[in-house]
Design an enzyme around this catalytic site. Structure first.
Site, PDB file in Angstrom:
ATOM      1  N   ARG A 178       0.821  -1.225   0.000  1.00  0.00           N
ATOM      2  CA  ARG A 178       0.000   0.000   0.000  1.00  0.00           C
ATOM      3  C   ARG A 178       0.847   1.263   0.000  1.00  0.00           C
ATOM      4  O   ARG A 178       0.358   2.342  -0.330  1.00  0.00           O
ATOM      5  CB  ARG A 178      -0.995  -0.008   1.169  1.00  0.00           C
ATOM      6  N   GLU A 219       4.066  -9.268  15.787  1.00  0.00           N
ATOM      7  CA  GLU A 219       3.511  -9.783  17.032  1.00  0.00           C
ATOM      8  C   GLU A 219       3.483 -11.308  17.054  1.00  0.00           C
ATOM      9  O   GLU A 219       3.456 -11.930  18.109  1.00  0.00           O
ATOM     10  CB  GLU A 219       2.107  -9.222  17.259  1.00  0.00           C
TER      11      GLU A 219
END
Length: 170
Positions: free
Chosen positions: A58, A95
């Site tokens: 993006r 994460e």
């Protein structure tokens, strides 16, 4: 123009518990898109820039527009095995594991002034990895800018020695 109205939240995407910031409405609206581009440009108007990096995927949208407006080269930074020429890579923590980004070894010349653009600053791991790639190739980071910043995730802390700008902050 309040740009936040062009960002929609998609709950539980790409996995449960995530609220994804969808920029498609912003990209569709030509006025909002132009205003966003002008806002990003306004923060670098007095800076010398030789190259713009867009981070997969993006970051490519506004990255290429910034490069076009600045009349400078555009460099894609991509996930592993997506670039056809010899690359260097940098890994960063997620994460749930690690990820890696790559850049062509000849994309930046020593002393090039580089603007890095990505869509969102979250934890800062991606941006820090891209900064590492630029530095390793001898480039000088002018600014790292983002369409959005999720400030509650404190990503700026990983970019403490770098100028950072975000058009929209959450």
């Amino acid at each position: 123009m309040p740009l936040k109205q062009y960002i929609r939240d998609i709950q539980d995407f790409p996995k449960p518990g995530i609220s994804f910031k969808d920029i498609t409405p912003l990209l569709i609206d030509p006025i909002a898109r132009k205003e966003t581009l002008q806002l990003l440009l306004s923060q670098i108007k007095d800076k010398k820039i030789d190259k713009v990096i867009g981070v997969e995927s993006r970051g490519f949208f506004f990255g290429i527009l910034l490069a076009e407006e600045l009349n400078v080269g555009f460099i894609p930074v991509r996930k592993p095995n997506k670039l056809p020429y010899e690359t260097i890579s940098a890994s960063y923590d997620l994460e749930y594991g690690t990820d890696t980004l790559e850049i062509h070894i000849d994309a930046i010349q020593k002393g090039d002034k580089v603007l890095i653009h990505d869509d969102v600053l979250a934890t800062g791991g991606t941006a820090k990895a891209v900064c590492e790639l630029v530095t390793r190739l001898g480039g000088e980071i002018v600014q790292v800018n983002f369409l959005m910043e999720l400030s509650f995730l404190n990503g700026r802390e990983k970019l403490s020695n770098t100028e950072v700008f975000a058009a929209i902050t959450y």
